[in-house]
Design an enzyme around this catalytic site. Structure first.
Site, PDB file in Angstrom:
ATOM      1  N   GLU A   1      -7.747  -4.908  -1.037  1.00 17.19           N
ATOM      2  CA  GLU A   1      -8.323  -5.713  -2.215  1.00 17.19           C
ATOM      3  C   GLU A   1      -8.510  -6.912  -2.011  1.00 17.19           C
ATOM      4  O   GLU A   1      -9.238  -7.521  -2.818  1.00 17.19           O
ATOM      5  CB  GLU A   1      -7.605  -5.105  -3.748  1.00 17.19           C
ATOM      6  CG  GLU A   1      -7.568  -3.572  -3.708  1.00 17.19           C
ATOM      7  CD  GLU A   1      -8.729  -2.839  -3.892  1.00 17.19           C
ATOM      8  OE1 GLU A   1      -9.777  -3.284  -3.765  1.00 17.19           O
ATOM      9  OE2 GLU A   1      -8.639  -1.541  -4.324  1.00 17.19           O
TER      10      GLU A   1
ATOM     11  N   HIS B   1       1.044  -1.180  -0.077  1.00 10.38           N
ATOM     12  CA  HIS B   1       0.113  -0.116  -0.047  1.00 10.38           C
ATOM     13  C   HIS B   1       0.857   1.173   0.029  1.00 10.38           C
ATOM     14  O   HIS B   1       1.901   1.166   0.627  1.00 10.38           O
ATOM     15  CB  HIS B   1      -0.844   0.065   1.264  1.00 10.38           C
ATOM     16  CG  HIS B   1      -2.078   1.153   1.023  1.00 10.38           C
ATOM     17  ND1 HIS B   1      -1.812   2.429   1.347  1.00 10.38           N
ATOM     18  CD2 HIS B   1      -3.339   0.725   0.478  1.00 10.38           C
ATOM     19  CE1 HIS B   1      -3.371   2.906   0.893  1.00 10.38           C
ATOM     20  NE2 HIS B   1      -4.018   2.061   0.613  1.00 10.38           N
TER      21      HIS B   1
HETATM   22  N1  COA Z   1       4.029  -7.658  -4.779  1.00  7.63           N
HETATM   23  C1  COA Z   1       5.351  -7.945  -4.895  1.00  7.63           C
HETATM   24  N2  COA Z   1       6.341  -6.760  -4.763  1.00  7.63           N
HETATM   25  C2  COA Z   1       5.857  -5.545  -4.129  1.00  7.63           C
HETATM   26  C3  COA Z   1       4.240  -5.325  -4.018  1.00  7.63           C
HETATM   27  C4  COA Z   1       3.442  -6.597  -4.510  1.00  7.63           C
HETATM   28  N3  COA Z   1       2.131  -6.453  -4.290  1.00  7.63           N
HETATM   29  N4  COA Z   1       4.305  -4.277  -3.742  1.00  7.63           N
HETATM   30  C5  COA Z   1       5.201  -3.394  -3.599  1.00  7.63           C
HETATM   31  N5  COA Z   1       6.101  -4.515  -3.900  1.00  7.63           N
HETATM   32  C6  COA Z   1       7.687  -4.127  -3.899  1.00  7.63           C
HETATM   33  C7  COA Z   1       8.005  -3.360  -5.319  1.00  7.63           C
HETATM   34  O1  COA Z   1       8.413  -4.202  -6.191  1.00  7.63           O
HETATM   35  C8  COA Z   1       9.204  -2.660  -4.731  1.00  7.63           C
HETATM   36  O2  COA Z   1      10.178  -3.220  -4.851  1.00  7.63           O
HETATM   37  P1  COA Z   1      11.707  -2.432  -5.163  1.00  7.63           P
HETATM   38  O3  COA Z   1      12.120  -1.697  -4.322  1.00  7.63           O
HETATM   39  O4  COA Z   1      12.678  -3.852  -5.276  1.00  7.63           O
HETATM   40  O5  COA Z   1      11.235  -2.016  -6.940  1.00  7.63           O
HETATM   41  C9  COA Z   1       8.979  -2.253  -3.320  1.00  7.63           C
HETATM   42  O6  COA Z   1       8.085  -3.333  -2.752  1.00  7.63           O
HETATM   43  C10 COA Z   1       8.212  -0.878  -3.035  1.00  7.63           C
HETATM   44  O7  COA Z   1       7.177  -0.678  -4.219  1.00  7.63           O
HETATM   45  P2  COA Z   1       6.514   0.591  -4.491  1.00  7.63           P
HETATM   46  O8  COA Z   1       5.867   0.577  -5.777  1.00  7.63           O
HETATM   47  O9  COA Z   1       7.364   1.739  -3.973  1.00  7.63           O
HETATM   48  O10 COA Z   1       5.389   0.497  -3.350  1.00  7.63           O
HETATM   49  P3  COA Z   1       4.095   1.723  -3.191  1.00  7.63           P
HETATM   50  O11 COA Z   1       3.891   1.588  -1.787  1.00  7.63           O
HETATM   51  O12 COA Z   1       4.497   2.929  -3.767  1.00  7.63           O
HETATM   52  O13 COA Z   1       3.010   0.848  -3.823  1.00  7.63           O
HETATM   53  C11 COA Z   1       1.028  -0.466  -4.555  1.00  7.63           C
HETATM   54  C12 COA Z   1       1.790   0.534  -3.507  1.00  7.63           C
HETATM   55  C13 COA Z   1      -0.333  -0.813  -3.897  1.00  7.63           C
HETATM   56  C14 COA Z   1       0.906   0.144  -6.181  1.00  7.63           C
HETATM   57  C15 COA Z   1       2.043  -1.771  -4.742  1.00  7.63           C
HETATM   58  O14 COA Z   1       2.137  -1.997  -3.335  1.00  7.63           O
HETATM   59  C16 COA Z   1       1.201  -2.713  -5.672  1.00  7.63           C
HETATM   60  O15 COA Z   1       1.381  -2.469  -6.639  1.00  7.63           O
HETATM   61  N6  COA Z   1       0.283  -3.622  -5.013  1.00  7.63           N
HETATM   62  C17 COA Z   1      -0.287  -4.671  -5.741  1.00  7.63           C
HETATM   63  C18 COA Z   1      -1.784  -4.181  -6.464  1.00  7.63           C
HETATM   64  C19 COA Z   1      -2.592  -3.800  -5.578  1.00  7.63           C
HETATM   65  O16 COA Z   1      -2.984  -4.636  -4.582  1.00  7.63           O
HETATM   66  N7  COA Z   1      -3.251  -2.634  -5.397  1.00  7.63           N
HETATM   67  C20 COA Z   1      -4.287  -2.195  -4.717  1.00  7.63           C
HETATM   68  C21 COA Z   1      -4.043  -1.347  -3.553  1.00  7.63           C
HETATM   69  S1  COA Z   1      -5.002  -1.023  -2.319  1.00  7.63           S
END
Ligand code: COA
Length: 355
Positions: free
Chosen positions: A297, A242
């Site tokens: 989700e 998240h």
């Molecule tokens: N699965 C695998 N790896 C994940 C992940 C997931 N669901 N969520 C984050 N990571 C990893 C990223 O690959 C990244 O790794 P890196 O630093 O080696 O590149 C690290 O964790 C940080 O990711 P980041 O994009 O900065 O996290 P964020 O906090 O900005 O992103 C989301 C938040 C929700 C976009 C992200 O967690 C995600 O894509 N989740 C899956 C989709 C989802 O469930 N969306 C609904 C949200 S309510």
């Protein structure tokens, strides 16, 4: 400059607060856990609306008026349902909502609040070749949705879901709704902006892919193996991580509790819990420095599936709940805010000669 306005404060609100470090969502002073499963969607919306509409009745009368608004919306949109059912359900719902009056008074808000609950079941049924079922004024909002779907179970679980997603700080769709409200356009215009923003896969479009992931794992029969391969391929596990929460998303637990009380989903829930454990184990092992927990989700997908919604309408059901927040935020912005008009930085030189 590409920070997506992260950490920029763009509104002052009394409506809700997302406390990422503590894993808390506060809605008008109440932690979500105090509301979800205890208050109805109508009571929660009444709480959100308080102070923002003239002539707001007490919660009981508000509930009755919402029932009347469901009937009113059905009457007003009945002639549109056939043509709208040719579109994807979310787009058909949005197109029908665009026909509602664009005022700012309580009756306008009630019609908009009622609209997704009436339109989505009607469009789902028409697309399946069944006749729509007319709304009733004698049941609660969530129970009427279940009835209009032609089902009998799951009203309590759906009610908990609608309360859980009713508001969540300045998320993208709520911000879009507030931008439009800041121009003093009507509530329909604000809600249509919210619907546009919610549709995207980075916002309200995530729970469908959770079902795809669970189905793929169920078919293969090996959670750990499937998850390792997906992560090796650089994929993200849907329903985890998240932007704001740095601990477990409190909404995930509220929905899981609702799902437990909904007996039919038992086997699927046990399977999903196994996938969740395998996913968390792999994510914690691979990213020990990053807090990656279950988000809203994951259990949204399971709950909406159990209630009987097809996965392509999950975003529309999200709108059914979040519209309460959009309407309250739109009123708050119009009543207390200024025109939202940020600046952009021009990054090209001025070299062209028009002569
Ligand atoms: N699965 C695998 N790896 C994940 C992940 C997931 N669901 N969520 C984050 N990571 C990893 C990223 O690959 C990244 O790794 P890196 O630093 O080696 O590149 C690290 O964790 C940080 O990711 P980041 O994009 O900065 O996290 P964020 O906090 O900005 O992103 C989301 C938040 C929700 C976009 C992200 O967690 C995600 O894509 N989740 C899956 C989709 C989802 O469930 N969306 C609904 C949200 S309510």
């Amino acid at each position: 400059m590409n920070n997506g306005l992260e950490d920029v404060v763009a509104a002052e609100t009394i409506l809700s607060d997302v406390r990422g470090a503590e894993g808390q969502l506060i809605i008008r002073g109440y932690p979500l856990v105090a509301l979800a499963g205890r208050w109805t969607f109508e009571q929660t919306t009444h709480l959100l609306f308080t102070g923002f509409f003239d002539d707001l009745p007490d919660a009981a009368e508000f509930t009755a008026k919402l029932g009347t608004a469901r009937v009113d919306v059905f009457e007003k949109t009945r002639g549109l349902l056939g043509p709208m059912s040719k579109l994807p359900a979310y787009d058909g719902m949005r197109a029908a909502m665009a026909m509602l009056s664009d005022g700012t008074a309580l009756p306008d808000a009630l019609r908009l609040l009622a609209a997704p609950a009436v339109l989505l079941p009607a469009l789902i049924r028409l697309q399946a070749g069944d006749e729509p079922i007319e709304p009733s004024t004698s049941t609660g909002h969530a129970a009427d949705v279940i009835r209009m779907l032609g089902r009998s179970d799951g009203a309590g679980a759906l009610d908990t879901y609608l309360v859980t997603v009713s508001d969540h700080g300045l998320n993208a769709s709520t911000f879009a709704a507030r931008v439009v409200a800041s121009t003093h356009a009507g509530l329909t215009s604000s809600v249509l902006a919210g619907l546009g923003a919610l549709k995207g896969p980075l916002h309200g479009g995530a729970p469908g892919p959770v079902i795809d992931m669970l189905d793929a794992i169920a078919e293969e029969g090996d959670s750990a193996g499937w998850i390792e391969r997906a992560l090796d391929d650089g994929e993200r596990l849907m329903g985890f991580g998240h932007r704001i929460y740095r601990t477990r998303d409190p909404r995930a637990d509220a929905l899981k509790a609702a799902l437990r009380s909904f007996g039919d989903a038992d086997a699927r829930l046990r399977f999903a819990e196994g996938v969740e454990q395998a996913a968390l184990e792999a994510l914690h092992r691979r990213k020990p420095d990053r807090v990656l927990e279950t988000n809203v989700e994951f259990y949204t997908a399971l709950l909406l599936e159990a209630v009987g919604f097809p996965k392509h309408v999950f975003t529309g059901v999200f709108a059914m709940g979040r519209i309460a927040g959009w309407l309250a935020h739109a009123r708050e912005q119009a009543l207390t805010g200024r025109l939202i008009r940020p600046a952009s930085r021009y990054v090209e030189p001025v070299t062209k000669d028009a002569a």
